[in-house]
Design an enzyme around this catalytic site. Sequence first.
Site, PDB file in Angstrom:
ATOM      1  N   GLY A  48       0.777  -1.265   0.062  1.00  0.00           N
ATOM      2  CA  GLY A  48       0.029   0.010  -0.159  1.00  0.00           C
ATOM      3  C   GLY A  48       0.946   1.281   0.034  1.00  0.00           C
ATOM      4  N   ASP A 106      -5.402   2.219  10.359  1.00  0.00           N
ATOM      5  CA  ASP A 106      -6.931   2.132  10.925  1.00  0.00           C
ATOM      6  C   ASP A 106      -6.801   1.679  12.282  1.00  0.00           C
ATOM      7  OD1 ASP A 106      -9.518   1.721   9.623  1.00  0.00           O
ATOM      8  OD2 ASP A 106      -9.220  -0.313   9.866  1.00  0.00           O
ATOM      9  N   PHE A 155     -14.384   3.589   3.885  1.00  0.00           N
ATOM     10  CA  PHE A 155     -13.255   2.637   3.229  1.00  0.00           C
ATOM     11  C   PHE A 155     -12.934   3.505   1.925  1.00  0.00           C
ATOM     12  CE2 PHE A 155     -12.020  -0.264   0.135  1.00  0.00           C
ATOM     13  CZ  PHE A 155     -11.298  -1.051   0.899  1.00  0.00           C
ATOM     14  N   ARG A 168      -5.256   0.796  -6.949  1.00  0.00           N
ATOM     15  CA  ARG A 168      -4.083   1.222  -6.220  1.00  0.00           C
ATOM     16  C   ARG A 168      -3.298   2.428  -6.889  1.00  0.00           C
ATOM     17  NH1 ARG A 168      -2.378  -2.137  -1.827  1.00  0.00           N
ATOM     18  NH2 ARG A 168      -2.672  -4.085  -1.992  1.00  0.00           N
TER      19      ARG A 168
HETATM   20  P1  IMP Z   1      -4.819  -1.765  10.755  1.00  0.00           P
HETATM   21  O1  IMP Z   1      -3.823  -2.698  10.926  1.00  0.00           O
HETATM   22  O2  IMP Z   1      -6.199  -1.997  11.298  1.00  0.00           O
HETATM   23  O3  IMP Z   1      -4.293  -0.225  11.137  1.00  0.00           O
HETATM   24  O4  IMP Z   1      -4.969  -1.734   9.264  1.00  0.00           O
HETATM   25  C1  IMP Z   1      -3.938  -1.290   8.139  1.00  0.00           C
HETATM   26  C2  IMP Z   1      -4.378  -1.844   6.913  1.00  0.00           C
HETATM   27  O5  IMP Z   1      -5.589  -2.302   6.525  1.00  0.00           O
HETATM   28  C3  IMP Z   1      -3.582  -0.935   5.888  1.00  0.00           C
HETATM   29  O6  IMP Z   1      -2.364  -0.924   5.864  1.00  0.00           O
HETATM   30  C4  IMP Z   1      -4.491  -1.143   4.847  1.00  0.00           C
HETATM   31  O7  IMP Z   1      -3.976  -2.190   3.951  1.00  0.00           O
HETATM   32  C5  IMP Z   1      -6.039  -1.562   5.136  1.00  0.00           C
HETATM   33  N1  IMP Z   1      -6.712  -0.648   5.078  1.00  0.00           N
HETATM   34  C6  IMP Z   1      -7.211  -0.030   6.444  1.00  0.00           C
HETATM   35  N2  IMP Z   1      -8.326   0.883   6.033  1.00  0.00           N
HETATM   36  C7  IMP Z   1      -8.250   0.785   4.732  1.00  0.00           C
HETATM   37  C8  IMP Z   1      -9.174   1.505   3.670  1.00  0.00           C
HETATM   38  O8  IMP Z   1     -10.094   2.362   3.898  1.00  0.00           O
HETATM   39  N3  IMP Z   1      -9.034   1.366   2.124  1.00  0.00           N
HETATM   40  C9  IMP Z   1      -8.214   0.289   1.628  1.00  0.00           C
HETATM   41  N4  IMP Z   1      -7.164  -0.492   2.857  1.00  0.00           N
HETATM   42  C10 IMP Z   1      -7.594  -0.148   4.197  1.00  0.00           C
HETATM   43 MG    MG Z   2      -1.055  -1.594   4.266  1.00  0.00          MG
END
Ligand code: IMP
Ligand code: MG
Length: 181
Positions: A48, A106, A155, A168
């Site tokens: 990402g 997130d 999202f 992407r």
């Molecule tokens: P976390 O571990 O919950 O902080 O999530 C991190 C990962 O979830 C990010 O590196 C993204 O790959 C994915 N992610 C979280 N929110 C989104 C979004 O709104 N769109 C796309 N991918 C997301």
């Molecule tokens: Mg990621």
Amino acid sequence: MSKVQIHDKTFKIKITSNEIKKAISDVAEQINKDLKDKKPLFLAVLNGSFMFAADLMKKVNIDCEISFVKVASYEGTSTTGNIKQLIGLNESIKDRTIVILEDIVDTGNTIENIWNQLKQLGASDVKIATLLFKPEAYTKTLPIEYAAIVVPNDFLVGYGLDYNGYGRNLDAIYVLDYSAE
Ligand code: IMP
Ligand code: MG
């Protein structure tokens, strides 16, 4: 492009490429000030963060290195369940200032996991730089020092972020368009 179709869903523009550029420049400026003389190692978390990392690094003008890592998830054999392992790290981390580059923070699970692994490898300082930060979803206490853009808990796709692998390559950030559902 104000709307895009990815798989079964419609997304509408949320953050333009100019707004993204400006936010990344501001973060770079802060990093240039804070980490001057620290010779930081930037670690971009694939997939990402590739676009954010490329644009940020063009604006970082201090002595530094950059490398790329992945977080591989696999089911553990123990009851601890899902274990995440950092792969692709060849540089020595010991006693270094590390800046993790993420596309989005997130819940913070991913970033906290990486942070812990880097501290275990002996990093003296581990900072977090992310293109997007969702404070409403964040459940951790680690400070997010460099958040280019703070967003609500929706999202998003584009500029590195995907919806099931697609989107992407978009040069702006799009949000799910509920009115089109
Ligand atoms: P976390 O571990 O919950 O902080 O999530 C991190 C990962 O979830 C990010 O590196 C993204 O790959 C994915 N992610 C979280 N929110 C989104 C979004 O709104 N769109 C796309 N991918 C997301
Ligand atoms: Mg990621």
